[in-house]
Write an enzyme that holds these catalytic residues in place. Structure first.
Site, PDB file in Angstrom:
ATOM      1  N   THR A  18      11.288  -7.865   3.786  1.00 42.32           N
ATOM      2  CA  THR A  18      10.152  -8.307   2.975  1.00 42.32           C
ATOM      3  C   THR A  18      10.390  -7.915   1.518  1.00 42.32           C
ATOM      4  O   THR A  18      11.073  -6.935   1.227  1.00 42.32           O
ATOM      5  CB  THR A  18       8.831  -7.697   3.470  1.00 42.32           C
ATOM      6  OG1 THR A  18       8.892  -6.265   3.366  1.00 42.32           O
ATOM      7  CG2 THR A  18       8.550  -8.093   4.921  1.00 42.32           C
ATOM      8  N   GLY A  20      12.210  -9.661  -0.471  1.00 39.66           N
ATOM      9  CA  GLY A  20      13.645  -9.863  -0.608  1.00 39.66           C
ATOM     10  C   GLY A  20      14.050 -10.759  -1.758  1.00 39.66           C
ATOM     11  O   GLY A  20      15.202 -11.167  -1.845  1.00 39.66           O
ATOM     12  N   GLY A  23      15.239  -7.089  -6.876  1.00 37.89           N
ATOM     13  CA  GLY A  23      15.374  -5.635  -6.804  1.00 37.89           C
ATOM     14  C   GLY A  23      16.047  -5.130  -5.548  1.00 37.89           C
ATOM     15  O   GLY A  23      17.057  -5.664  -5.080  1.00 37.89           O
ATOM     16  N   SER A 143       9.046   6.339  -1.228  1.00 37.25           N
ATOM     17  CA  SER A 143       9.358   6.650  -2.627  1.00 37.25           C
ATOM     18  C   SER A 143       9.362   8.155  -2.818  1.00 37.25           C
ATOM     19  O   SER A 143       8.648   8.889  -2.116  1.00 37.25           O
ATOM     20  CB  SER A 143       8.307   6.022  -3.554  1.00 37.25           C
ATOM     21  OG  SER A 143       8.466   6.490  -4.885  1.00 37.25           O
ATOM     22  N   TYR A 156      -0.564   4.844  -6.145  1.00 36.91           N
ATOM     23  CA  TYR A 156       0.741   4.416  -5.625  1.00 36.91           C
ATOM     24  C   TYR A 156       1.393   5.537  -4.824  1.00 36.91           C
ATOM     25  O   TYR A 156       1.911   5.314  -3.720  1.00 36.91           O
ATOM     26  CB  TYR A 156       1.641   4.005  -6.789  1.00 36.91           C
ATOM     27  CG  TYR A 156       3.056   3.641  -6.390  1.00 36.91           C
ATOM     28  CD1 TYR A 156       3.359   2.364  -5.931  1.00 36.91           C
ATOM     29  CD2 TYR A 156       4.089   4.575  -6.478  1.00 36.91           C
ATOM     30  CE1 TYR A 156       4.665   2.026  -5.571  1.00 36.91           C
ATOM     31  CE2 TYR A 156       5.386   4.243  -6.121  1.00 36.91           C
ATOM     32  CZ  TYR A 156       5.665   2.970  -5.671  1.00 36.91           C
ATOM     33  OH  TYR A 156       6.958   2.639  -5.308  1.00 36.91           O
TER      34      TYR A 156
END
Length: 255
Positions: A18, A20, A23, A143, A156
């Site tokens: 996903t 895709g 980046g 992350s 985030y």
């Protein structure tokens, strides 16, 4: 120029990536395809998605969609089922982020970020379960922000902490099927998304310089450096790796 792959360690596999169209997602889809997988990619913007599919070349199907919309996920998996019938590798990569300091966070900002990063990731994986083969690999894009304090980035960061928790919990939910679930936590990677966090070229330059200063290796990461880690987690090279958070950050979150 994209590096050629000698050993096709994903030969015959079916992968879904996903986000895709650019980046990290695009770099990973390219690497998966080069290593022998047939890849389905998604993205919200049709033009970018078509360009990405051309860049990947063979063994790719592009399906436009937004992971925060469950009907779009249903359409994605209906396409996968029709064309290939199963999934071996799922890289739940799509996500977004915007700066908003405490005191300025709006309900719209919160809902947009959580609906994509948390709700979207959850249903990306849940709706894939009927197609995922036993012994398959699920990779979640988390992350370093889940582990560090980040000014004006709390919403985030919280979504990425949730994704890290998903990996730990889902290995238990899926243990009977031997499906592995792992998280990749990129640090500052030189992607369009990183540049999109700022408004001007000067802000972008200052922001990236600040990021570089926080990385012991002294540079931004390249999307393909994350893709190589995703390929490891997708392949049998990581057959006994399950539930981990693998940092791809040049050491930034480790100091």
């Amino acid at each position: 120029m994209f590096m050629s792959i000698n050993a096709q360690k994903l030969a015959g596999k079916v992968a879904v990536v996903t986000g895709g169209n650019s980046g990290i997602g695009l770099a990973t889809a390219k690497r998966f395809a080069a290593e022998g997988a047939y890849v389905f990619i998604t993205g919200r913007r049709q033009n970018e998605l078509e360009a990405a599919a051309k860049e990947i070349g063979n063994n790719v199907t592009a399906v436009q969609g937004d992971i925060s919309k469950l009907a779009d996920l249903d359409r994605l998996y209906a396409t996968v089922k029709k064309e290939k019938g199963h999934i071996d590798i799922l890289f739940a990569n799509a996500g977004l982020g915007e700066f908003a300091p405490l005191g300025s966070i709006t309900e719209e900002h919160f809902d947009k970020t959580f609906n994509t990063n948390v709700k979207g990731t959850l249903f990306t994986v849940q709706k894939a379960l009927s197609l995922l083969r036993d012994g398959g690999s699920v990779i979640l894009n988390a992350s370093t922000t889940a582990s560090t304090g980040n000014e004006a980035f709390s919403v985030y960061s919280a979504t990425k902490a949730a994704i890290r928790s998903f990996a730990r919990c889902w290995i238990l939910d899926l243990k009977q099927r031997k499906i592995r679930v792992n998280a990749i936590s990129p640090g500052p990677i030189n992607t369009p998304g990183l540049s999109g966090l700022t408004q001007t070229e000067e802000q972008d330059r200052q922001f990236k310089n600040a990021m570089i200063a926080s990385v012991p290796l002294g540079r931004l990461g390249d999307p393909d450096e994350v893709a190589k880690v995703a390929s490891f987690l997708a392949s049998d090279d990581s057959s006994f790796v399950n539930g981990v958070e693998l940092f791809v950050d040049g050491g930034a979150a480790q100091i």
